[in-house]
Design an enzyme around this catalytic site. Sequence first.
Site, short mmCIF file in Angstrom:
data_model
loop_
_atom_site.label_atom_id
_atom_site.label_comp_id
_atom_site.label_asym_id
_atom_site.label_seq_id
_atom_site.Cartn_x
_atom_site.Cartn_y
_atom_site.Cartn_z
N PRO A 1 0.80 -1.22 0.00
CA PRO A 1 0.00 0.00 0.00
C PRO A 1 0.84 1.28 0.00
O PRO A 1 1.87 1.36 0.66
CB PRO A 1 -0.82 -0.10 1.29
CG PRO A 1 -0.14 -1.11 2.13
CD PRO A 1 0.52 -2.07 1.17
N ASN A 2 0.33 2.24 -0.76
CA ASN A 2 0.86 3.60 -0.87
C ASN A 2 2.15 3.71 -1.67
O ASN A 2 2.61 4.82 -1.94
CB ASN A 2 1.04 4.23 0.53
CG ASN A 2 -0.28 4.37 1.26
OD1 ASN A 2 -1.21 4.95 0.73
ND2 ASN A 2 -0.38 3.79 2.45
N ARG B 1 5.10 11.03 -2.42
CA ARG B 1 4.81 10.68 -1.02
C ARG B 1 6.07 10.89 -0.16
O ARG B 1 7.08 10.21 -0.38
CB ARG B 1 4.41 9.20 -0.98
CG ARG B 1 4.22 8.65 0.41
CD ARG B 1 4.16 7.13 0.41
NE ARG B 1 3.93 6.62 1.74
CZ ARG B 1 4.19 5.39 2.14
NH1 ARG B 1 4.69 4.51 1.27
NH2 ARG B 1 3.95 5.03 3.36
N TYR C 1 11.18 8.83 1.44
CA TYR C 1 11.21 7.77 0.42
C TYR C 1 11.93 8.16 -0.87
O TYR C 1 12.08 7.32 -1.76
CB TYR C 1 9.77 7.35 0.10
CG TYR C 1 9.08 6.75 1.31
CD1 TYR C 1 9.54 5.57 1.88
CD2 TYR C 1 7.97 7.38 1.89
CE1 TYR C 1 8.93 5.02 3.01
CE2 TYR C 1 7.35 6.84 3.01
CZ TYR C 1 7.83 5.67 3.56
OH TYR C 1 7.23 5.13 4.67
N ASN D 1 8.11 -5.53 -1.01
CA ASN D 1 8.04 -4.39 -0.10
C ASN D 1 6.58 -4.33 0.36
O ASN D 1 5.73 -3.81 -0.37
CB ASN D 1 8.46 -3.10 -0.78
CG ASN D 1 8.43 -1.94 0.20
OD1 ASN D 1 7.86 -2.04 1.30
ND2 ASN D 1 9.03 -0.83 -0.17
N ALA E 1 3.06 -0.80 4.79
CA ALA E 1 2.59 -0.85 6.18
C ALA E 1 2.11 -2.24 6.60
O ALA E 1 2.09 -2.55 7.80
CB ALA E 1 1.47 0.17 6.37
N HIS F 1 4.00 -4.49 9.14
CA HIS F 1 3.91 -4.36 10.59
C HIS F 1 2.59 -4.88 11.16
O HIS F 1 2.38 -4.82 12.37
CB HIS F 1 4.09 -2.88 10.97
CG HIS F 1 5.18 -2.20 10.21
ND1 HIS F 1 6.50 -2.58 10.30
CD2 HIS F 1 5.15 -1.18 9.29
CE1 HIS F 1 7.23 -1.82 9.49
NE2 HIS F 1 6.43 -0.97 8.87
N ASP G 1 1.76 -15.77 6.57
CA ASP G 1 1.31 -17.13 6.24
C ASP G 1 1.45 -17.43 4.75
O ASP G 1 1.83 -18.54 4.36
CB ASP G 1 -0.15 -17.32 6.66
CG ASP G 1 -0.32 -17.43 8.17
OD1 ASP G 1 0.68 -17.56 8.89
OD2 ASP G 1 -1.49 -17.38 8.63
N GLU H 1 12.67 -9.42 1.69
CA GLU H 1 11.86 -8.28 2.15
C GLU H 1 12.68 -7.00 1.94
O GLU H 1 13.83 -6.93 2.38
CB GLU H 1 11.53 -8.48 3.63
CG GLU H 1 10.81 -7.32 4.28
CD GLU H 1 10.64 -7.55 5.80
OE1 GLU H 1 10.92 -8.66 6.30
OE2 GLU H 1 10.22 -6.59 6.48
N HIS I 1 12.69 -2.65 2.14
CA HIS I 1 12.12 -1.35 2.52
C HIS I 1 13.04 -0.25 2.03
O HIS I 1 14.26 -0.35 2.20
CB HIS I 1 11.96 -1.24 4.04
CG HIS I 1 11.09 -2.32 4.60
ND1 HIS I 1 9.72 -2.28 4.50
CD2 HIS I 1 11.40 -3.48 5.21
CE1 HIS I 1 9.23 -3.38 5.05
NE2 HIS I 1 10.22 -4.12 5.47
N SER J 1 13.13 2.83 3.25
CA SER J 1 13.63 3.54 4.43
C SER J 1 14.20 2.54 5.44
O SER J 1 13.91 1.34 5.37
CB SER J 1 12.50 4.34 5.07
OG SER J 1 11.49 3.47 5.56
N ARG K 1 13.14 4.58 12.52
CA ARG K 1 11.88 5.35 12.49
C ARG K 1 11.03 5.02 13.72
O ARG K 1 11.55 4.57 14.73
CB ARG K 1 11.16 5.05 11.16
CG ARG K 1 12.01 5.43 9.94
CD ARG K 1 11.29 5.22 8.64
NE ARG K 1 10.10 6.05 8.55
CZ ARG K 1 9.11 5.85 7.66
NH1 ARG K 1 9.19 4.84 6.80
NH2 ARG K 1 8.06 6.65 7.64
N ARG L 1 7.25 0.63 13.58
CA ARG L 1 7.82 0.06 12.34
C ARG L 1 8.95 -0.93 12.64
O ARG L 1 9.53 -1.52 11.73
CB ARG L 1 8.36 1.17 11.44
CG ARG L 1 7.29 2.12 10.96
CD ARG L 1 7.84 3.13 9.95
NE ARG L 1 7.01 4.30 9.90
CZ ARG L 1 5.91 4.43 9.15
NH1 ARG L 1 5.54 3.44 8.34
NH2 ARG L 1 5.19 5.53 9.18
C1 DQA Z 1 8.20 1.01 3.78
C2 DQA Z 1 8.28 1.21 5.30
C3 DQA Z 1 6.93 0.98 5.95
O1 DQA Z 1 7.03 1.18 7.35
C4 DQA Z 1 5.92 1.95 5.39
O2 DQA Z 1 4.64 1.69 5.94
C5 DQA Z 1 5.87 1.94 3.91
C6 DQA Z 1 7.12 1.87 3.16
C7 DQA Z 1 9.54 1.37 3.09
O3 DQA Z 1 9.70 1.01 1.92
O4 DQA Z 1 10.39 2.03 3.69
O5 DQA Z 1 4.81 2.08 3.30
O6 DQA Z 1 7.93 -0.36 3.51
#
Ligand code: DQA
Length: 146
Positions: free
Chosen positions: A11-12, A19, A24, A75, A78, A81, A88, A99, A101, A103, A108, A112
């Site tokens: 998401p996002n 953003r 980011y 990635n 959110a 977390h 699963d 995995e 990220h 950031s 942070r 997170r």
């Molecule tokens: C993220 C870190 C997450 O905590 C956050 O909710 C994101 C982006 C990152 O790429 O740093 O949406 O996964």
Amino acid sequence: MPDTVFILNGPNLNLLGTREPDVYGARTLKDIETDCRAAATRLGLSVDFRQSNHEGTLVDWIQEAGRTAKGLVINPGAYTHTSVALHDAIKGARIPTVEVHLSNIFAREAFRHHSYVSPVALGVICGLGPTGYVLALEALAGPAAS
Ligand code: DQA
């Protein structure tokens, strides 16, 4: 036909570029996809690059990766977390998963610092921006993932 790696974004992440650029960076998800495609060509891989804001869609795609892909880069945004469902699904897919990220989640907010995905990942890369995606592909092309 080269081995396929799924690269899934949660998401996002569709909003990258606009953003919170201080957190980011300025690059868009399309820019990251372009980097991944170039790296994949160099590594002899094919990539299936997707983004969804919906947890269930990500679960469906992880299951699909488990049936068809050599590995998974994710990635989870959110959902990292919060999501037992992603944990699963990755466990059930039984393919090497990295995995990523953008950031450094450990530098942070405290909420997170915990990931439901990390215990079922081969490895975790965070804080290196878009480079993390390319490093994940390199890991999946190498001996750590075989
Ligand atoms: C993220 C870190 C997450 O905590 C956050 O909710 C994101 C982006 C990152 O790429 O740093 O949406 O996964």
